[in-house]
Enzyme design. Structure first.
Site, PDB file in Angstrom:
ATOM      1  N   HIS A  29       0.850  -1.185   0.000  1.00 47.82           N
ATOM      2  CA  HIS A  29       0.000   0.000   0.000  1.00 47.82           C
ATOM      3  C   HIS A  29       0.882   1.230   0.000  1.00 47.82           C
ATOM      4  CE1 HIS A  29      -3.171   2.785   1.176  1.00 47.82           C
ATOM      5  NE2 HIS A  29      -4.006   1.849   0.789  1.00 47.82           N
ATOM      6  N   ASP A  73      -7.989  -5.248   0.093  1.00 46.32           N
ATOM      7  CA  ASP A  73      -8.466  -6.113  -0.988  1.00 46.32           C
ATOM      8  C   ASP A  73      -8.086  -7.572  -0.812  1.00 46.32           C
ATOM      9  OD1 ASP A  73      -9.782  -4.218  -2.541  1.00 46.32           O
ATOM     10  OD2 ASP A  73      -7.871  -3.430  -3.240  1.00 46.32           O
TER      11      ASP A  73
HETATM   12  N1  ACO Z   1       4.011  -7.811  -4.581  1.00 43.97           N
HETATM   13  C1  ACO Z   1       5.372  -7.878  -4.736  1.00 43.97           C
HETATM   14  N2  ACO Z   1       6.186  -6.809  -4.643  1.00 43.97           N
HETATM   15  C2  ACO Z   1       5.616  -5.618  -4.381  1.00 43.97           C
HETATM   16  C3  ACO Z   1       4.209  -5.472  -4.187  1.00 43.97           C
HETATM   17  C4  ACO Z   1       3.413  -6.628  -4.291  1.00 43.97           C
HETATM   18  N3  ACO Z   1       2.119  -6.556  -4.140  1.00 43.97           N
HETATM   19  N4  ACO Z   1       3.930  -4.189  -3.937  1.00 43.97           N
HETATM   20  C5  ACO Z   1       5.088  -3.531  -3.967  1.00 43.97           C
HETATM   21  N5  ACO Z   1       6.108  -4.396  -4.227  1.00 43.97           N
HETATM   22  C6  ACO Z   1       7.542  -4.081  -4.286  1.00 43.97           C
HETATM   23  C7  ACO Z   1       7.878  -3.351  -5.573  1.00 43.97           C
HETATM   24  O1  ACO Z   1       8.246  -4.257  -6.602  1.00 43.97           O
HETATM   25  C8  ACO Z   1       9.022  -2.482  -5.121  1.00 43.97           C
HETATM   26  O2  ACO Z   1      10.162  -3.306  -5.015  1.00 43.97           O
HETATM   27  P1  ACO Z   1      11.644  -2.706  -5.361  1.00 43.97           P
HETATM   28  O3  ACO Z   1      11.864  -1.634  -4.346  1.00 43.97           O
HETATM   29  O4  ACO Z   1      12.551  -3.877  -5.278  1.00 43.97           O
HETATM   30  O5  ACO Z   1      11.525  -2.143  -6.761  1.00 43.97           O
HETATM   31  C9  ACO Z   1       8.649  -2.079  -3.702  1.00 43.97           C
HETATM   32  O6  ACO Z   1       7.812  -3.157  -3.228  1.00 43.97           O
HETATM   33  C10 ACO Z   1       7.869  -0.752  -3.616  1.00 43.97           C
HETATM   34  O7  ACO Z   1       6.755  -0.858  -4.506  1.00 43.97           O
HETATM   35  P2  ACO Z   1       6.021   0.371  -5.202  1.00 43.97           P
HETATM   36  O8  ACO Z   1       5.282  -0.151  -6.399  1.00 43.97           O
HETATM   37  O9  ACO Z   1       7.007   1.478  -5.434  1.00 43.97           O
HETATM   38  O10 ACO Z   1       5.018   0.827  -4.075  1.00 43.97           O
HETATM   39  P3  ACO Z   1       3.837   1.853  -4.282  1.00 43.97           P
HETATM   40  O11 ACO Z   1       3.629   2.541  -2.993  1.00 43.97           O
HETATM   41  O12 ACO Z   1       4.060   2.705  -5.480  1.00 43.97           O
HETATM   42  O13 ACO Z   1       2.608   0.905  -4.679  1.00 43.97           O
HETATM   43  C11 ACO Z   1       0.737  -0.489  -4.565  1.00 43.97           C
HETATM   44  C12 ACO Z   1       1.593   0.558  -3.846  1.00 43.97           C
HETATM   45  C13 ACO Z   1       0.325   0.054  -5.973  1.00 43.97           C
HETATM   46  C14 ACO Z   1      -0.527  -0.729  -3.784  1.00 43.97           C
HETATM   47  C15 ACO Z   1       1.569  -1.785  -4.732  1.00 43.97           C
HETATM   48  O14 ACO Z   1       1.961  -2.261  -3.455  1.00 43.97           O
HETATM   49  C16 ACO Z   1       0.810  -2.869  -5.499  1.00 43.97           C
HETATM   50  O15 ACO Z   1       0.862  -2.893  -6.730  1.00 43.97           O
HETATM   51  N6  ACO Z   1       0.083  -3.785  -4.777  1.00 43.97           N
HETATM   52  C17 ACO Z   1      -0.695  -4.806  -5.422  1.00 43.97           C
HETATM   53  C18 ACO Z   1      -2.009  -4.202  -5.928  1.00 43.97           C
HETATM   54  C19 ACO Z   1      -2.990  -3.912  -4.809  1.00 43.97           C
HETATM   55  O16 ACO Z   1      -3.207  -4.729  -3.918  1.00 43.97           O
HETATM   56  N7  ACO Z   1      -3.612  -2.715  -4.881  1.00 43.97           N
HETATM   57  C20 ACO Z   1      -4.622  -2.308  -3.910  1.00 43.97           C
HETATM   58  C21 ACO Z   1      -4.117  -1.169  -3.058  1.00 43.97           C
HETATM   59  S1  ACO Z   1      -5.291  -0.742  -1.836  1.00 43.97           S
HETATM   60  C22 ACO Z   1      -6.515   0.035  -2.693  1.00 43.97           C
HETATM   61  O17 ACO Z   1      -6.333   0.736  -3.638  1.00 43.97           O
HETATM   62  C23 ACO Z   1      -7.810  -0.204  -2.210  1.00 43.97           C
END
Ligand code: ACO
Length: 430
Positions: free
Chosen positions: A309, A366
């Site tokens: 998140h 979620d």
């Molecule tokens: N699975 C595996 N790795 C992940 C995940 C995940 N779900 N989420 C983040 N990471 C990793 C990224 O690859 C990144 O790794 P790195 O530093 O080695 O490159 C690091 O964690 C940071 O990730 P970001 O994408 O920069 O984090 P951001 O804050 O931009 O994204 C988000 C948040 C979009 C929610 C992300 O965690 C994600 O895509 N989660 C899965 C989708 C999801 O569940 N969305 C619902 C969010 S809640 C809502 O909207 C109701």
């Protein structure tokens, strides 16, 4: 909000001083509103992770500690003691309603459930396989056309009708959602019933057949009411910021929430609940217990949907509540869902794994919501629509804050990285 001195920025040898503003919960922000005028510089913050785009009284989140409060009330208390309509009132109007205010609000919402008969033509205009989020977004904007006095794009006038349009949207989003589902299955539309409460009425609109009145098990009503409460608002997420952005240009409430639905649709936002179930089903079908998938996520070949998140760097409190609700509703309905076991295994494995620990990735709302929705009979392509029904009070409250507050249009800057000026050349070659 209070003000404190000060932050100093040194640019090209010159020092500039900016005030620091402090929110109710001691959140601190450097107020850079005069920065560009004074220094010629803007700030760069891809994805807005460090940008406070507005002041807001509605919702407080402390992502490090896993705290979520609406108007000062903890989500855990609200989930245990409130109901969706009571919470909607709190979010929109700022205070919990008295009994008579709640009754009046319920009546207003209940009385607004029907759709104009001409709406049938709109539904008929969509292909049967249209995605329900596309239909919902279009329908909410169309709805405004039936109430020109509420969707005038004249702020004073739209605000004069605000109580009516807010109740109407909370009510009709549910009727439209159910009609979309019925349309997609080729089933006749149901009329709302005055004797049913909000959630029961929705389930009736969805599942009653001409020859078979749907009777709602109490466990289903409770689980759905809880689901809606847990989605009611979440401060400046992608869809709510979209609603505020559209509202800042002076657009009416209907147009603004319609844009919110489009923003919510994406798989990184509200679409994640659908993606989680697809992921769990794929894992189940492949015979994996989740271990192989975790490895793929760590290798960058997959994303563990429902994890991570932008704000929470701790357990999303809503995920905890929904995880327990998933077990309760499956028990009460005597169902067993292997996807819940896989989800539990994924959660336990990820919480112990260095990759997820280092990146502070925890289950978000979620992760378990799809299991709850599946248990109560909501089809997967309606999951994000359910999120939209829940989020409606938050969008409405945020629209109101913008409409009553700032007169400034939201207009971020950018740093241009395209080609420098070059002379125009006539098309050449073949
Ligand atoms: N699975 C595996 N790795 C992940 C995940 C995940 N779900 N989420 C983040 N990471 C990793 C990224 O690859 C990144 O790794 P790195 O530093 O080695 O490159 C690091 O964690 C940071 O990730 P970001 O994408 O920069 O984090 P951001 O804050 O931009 O994204 C988000 C948040 C979009 C929610 C992300 O965690 C994600 O895509 N989660 C899965 C989708 C999801 O569940 N969305 C619902 C969010 S809640 C809502 O909207 C109701």
């Amino acid at each position: 909000m209070s003000r404190e001195p000060t932050a100093k920025i040194i640019l090209e040898g010159k020092e500039y001083t900016y005030p620091v503003i402090v929110g109710t919960e001691n959140e601190r922000a450097i107020d850079i509103r005069k920065m560009r005028g004074e220094t010629g510089h803007i700030t760069y913050d891809d994805g807005y992770g460090n940008t406070g785009s507005c002041l807001s009284d509605i919702t407080y989140i402390d992502g490090e500690q896993g705290i979520l409060r609406h108007r000062g009330y903890a989500i855990e208390d609200l989930a245990e003691k409130s109901t969706f309509l009571c919470l909607a009132y709190l979010i929109i109007y700022g205070e919990l309603p008295t009994r008579s205010q709640l009754e009046a609000f319920r009546n207003k919402v209940g009385g607004a459930a029907g759709l104009h008969e001409d709406f049938r033509h709109h539904f008929q205009g969509f292909p049967q396989k249209a995605h329900p989020m596309a239909v919902l977004s279009s329908m909410l904007n169309s709805l405004g056309c039936y109430y020109p006095e509420m969707s005038s794009n004249n702020r004073e006038q739209d605000l004069e009708h605000f109580d009516e349009s807010a109740a109407l949207l909370i009510s009709k989003v549910r009727t439209i959602a159910a009609a979309t589902y019925r349309m997609s299955r080729g089933l006749p539309f149901n009329f709302p019933r005055k004797d049913l409460r909000y959630v029961q009425n929705f389930l009736h609109l969805m599942f009653t057949e001409p020859y078979d009145e749907y009777e709602t098990p109490a466990a289903v009503t409770e689980a759905l009411d809880l689901f809606l409460m847990l989605h009611a608002d979440h401060e400046q997420n992608c869809s709510t910021s979209t609603v505020r952005m559209v509202a800042s240009g002076g657009a009416n409430l209907f147009a603004s929430v319609s844009a919110g639905v489009s923003a919510l649709w994406g798989p990184l936002h509200g679409g994640a609940n659908t993606a989680v179930i697809k992921m769990l089903e794929d894992i189940h079908a492949s015979g994996d217990d989740g271990s192989r998938f975790i490895q793929a996520a760590k290798d960058g070949k997959a994303r563990l949907m429902g994890f991570g998140h932008r704000v929470y760097k701790n357990y999303d409190p809503r995920a905890k509540i929904l995880g327990q609700a998933a077990e309760r509703v499956l028990d009460a309905l005597g169902l067993q869902d292997p996807l819940l076991d896989i989800a539990r295994h994924l959660e336990q494995a990820a919480l112990k794994d260095a990759y997820f620990i280092e990146r502070k990735l925890y289950p978000n709302v979620d992760f378990y919501s799809g299991i709850v929705l599946k248990a109560i009979g909501i089809p997967v392509n309606m999951f994000t629509v359910m999120f939209a029904i829940g989020r409606m009070p938050g969008w409405i409250a945020n629209w109101k804050e913008v409409a009553e507050g700032s007169k400034r249009i939201y207009r971020p800057r950018q740093i241009y990285t395209g080609p420098a000026q070059r002379p125009y050349a006539e098309p050449r070659g073949k």
